[in-house]
Design a protein around this motif. Structure first.
Motif, mmCIF file in Angstrom:
data_model
loop_
_atom_site.group_PDB
_atom_site.id
_atom_site.type_symbol
_atom_site.label_atom_id
_atom_site.label_comp_id
_atom_site.label_asym_id
_atom_site.label_seq_id
_atom_site.Cartn_x
_atom_site.Cartn_y
_atom_site.Cartn_z
ATOM 1 N N VAL A 1 55.509 12.323 118.667
ATOM 2 C CA VAL A 1 56.531 12.566 119.699
ATOM 3 C C VAL A 1 56.758 11.294 120.516
ATOM 4 O O VAL A 1 57.904 10.851 120.708
ATOM 5 N N GLU B 1 61.747 20.526 117.721
ATOM 6 C CA GLU B 1 60.690 19.556 117.386
ATOM 7 C C GLU B 1 59.323 20.119 117.785
ATOM 8 O O GLU B 1 58.358 20.067 117.026
ATOM 9 N N ASN B 2 59.278 20.685 118.983
ATOM 10 C CA ASN B 2 58.007 21.233 119.462
ATOM 11 C C ASN B 2 57.536 22.396 118.585
ATOM 12 O O ASN B 2 56.350 22.502 118.257
ATOM 13 N N TRP B 3 58.467 23.248 118.169
ATOM 14 C CA TRP B 3 58.103 24.364 117.295
ATOM 15 C C TRP B 3 57.580 23.846 115.947
ATOM 16 O O TRP B 3 56.556 24.307 115.434
ATOM 17 N N LEU C 1 64.710 19.248 121.148
ATOM 18 C CA LEU C 1 63.320 19.080 121.602
ATOM 19 C C LEU C 1 62.508 20.360 121.395
ATOM 20 O O LEU C 1 61.327 20.309 121.050
ATOM 21 N N LEU C 2 63.177 21.502 121.582
ATOM 22 C CA LEU C 2 62.484 22.778 121.323
ATOM 23 C C LEU C 2 62.153 22.933 119.845
ATOM 24 O O LEU C 2 61.059 23.352 119.485
ATOM 25 N N ASP D 1 56.246 20.950 115.315
ATOM 26 C CA ASP D 1 54.973 20.222 115.481
ATOM 27 C C ASP D 1 53.791 21.148 115.789
ATOM 28 O O ASP D 1 52.637 20.708 115.691
ATOM 29 N N THR D 2 54.067 22.363 116.192
ATOM 30 C CA THR D 2 52.976 23.268 116.587
ATOM 31 C C THR D 2 52.890 24.476 115.639
ATOM 32 O O THR D 2 52.104 24.478 114.694
#
Ligand SMILES: N[C@@H](CCC(=O)N[C@@H](CS)C(=O)NCC(=O)O)C(=O)O
Length: 247
Positions: A63, A93-95, A90-91, A97-98
């Motif tokens: 990130v 990407e976060n989803w 960004l949401l 990545d997690t």
């Protein structure tokens, strides 16, 4: 720039996609799990890859690297300029990545636990060939405990998410707006081990998680991923340079 990487880490793949999309040329240093990470800790104060070196600057994590590259190389923009689209990207990407990363990692671990060939092909390139062969020959039972990692529910959740992604990418284009963004790259990267792309090398290309990587239902999703790779110019295998821990 230089990327400290594990060749087959999806987060390192995400950074390679970001670098390709920005047309940045870079060298890689393959970090040997264990010993190489001690050296990485000395350099960066932590032991995880990816780490990007730009001159004296070290940037840790996909990130932060994405944000760094966005500032260093403005075009093409990988974060939408419109505030709402940027928030969406960004949401996503976060989803990716997690939640997606966790599901994909567990699914690949399970596949690896049941497939000697896949396990051998995935071992770090730096592993001496004898050790590589020995580990590849581990009986399935040694890895059997790993099969418990991905519960039936976890596997169903991943498949459901992939079905939704298949619908959302059905037109073959970017997830948000007219241009590819960090959202597409983060998701494309987490598909890496579910069906290895061409750039993973001849031994792995096309292999992956049975029931996902070879399932007709997800064919359009992997076609979307392959189109994304073409669009950002990520088509050839990454250069590999073994890590040489400094004294
Ligand atoms: N959130 C981090 C995740 C990085 C990560 O999980 N790296 C793994 C490889 S996929 C790693 O270095 N694992 C080695 C360790 O934890 O010792 C990112 O976005 O880069």
């Amino acid at each position: 720039m230089k990327l400290f990487q594990f060749r087959h880490s999806p987060f390192c793949e995400k950074v390679r996609l970001l670098l390709s999309a920005k047309s940045v040329s870079y060298a890689v240093e393959e970090v040997t799990p264990g010993l190489g990470q001690v050296d990485l800790f000395r350099r960066s104060g932590q032991r995880q890859v990816p780490v990007l070196q730009d001159g004296d600057e070290l940037v840790v994590g996909s990130v932060a690297i994405g944000r760094y590259l966005e500032k260093a190389v403005a075009e093409p923009a990988l974060l939408p300029s419109n505030a709402q689209d940027r928030a969406r990207a960004l949401l996503w990407e976060n989803w990716a990545d997690t939640t997606m990363a966790h599901g994909a990692r567990m699914a690949l671990l399970q596949a690896v636990s049941q497939d000697n060939e896949l396990r051998r092909a995935l071992l770090p390139v730096a592993t001496p060939s004898l050790l590589r062969d020995l580990l590849g020959a581990f009986p399935g039972e040694v890895m059997a405990g790993v099969s418990q990692l991905l519960t039936h529910g976890g596997s169903q959740q991943l498949k459901q998410a992939l079905e939704h992604l298949t619908v959302l990418t059905a037109d073959g284009g970017p997830l948000i707006g007219e241009h590819y963004s960090v959202a597409d790259l983060a998701i494309g990267a987490q598909l890496y081990g579910l069906r290895f792309p061409h750039c993973a090398g001849a031994e792995l290309a096309g292999a992956g998680v049975p029931g996902i990587g070879d399932h007709p239902l997800f064919e359009p999703l992997f076609a979307w991923r392959d189109q994304l790779y073409q669009a950002v110019g990520r088509v050839t295998p990454s250069p590999v340079q073994d890590s040489q821990p400094s004294a």
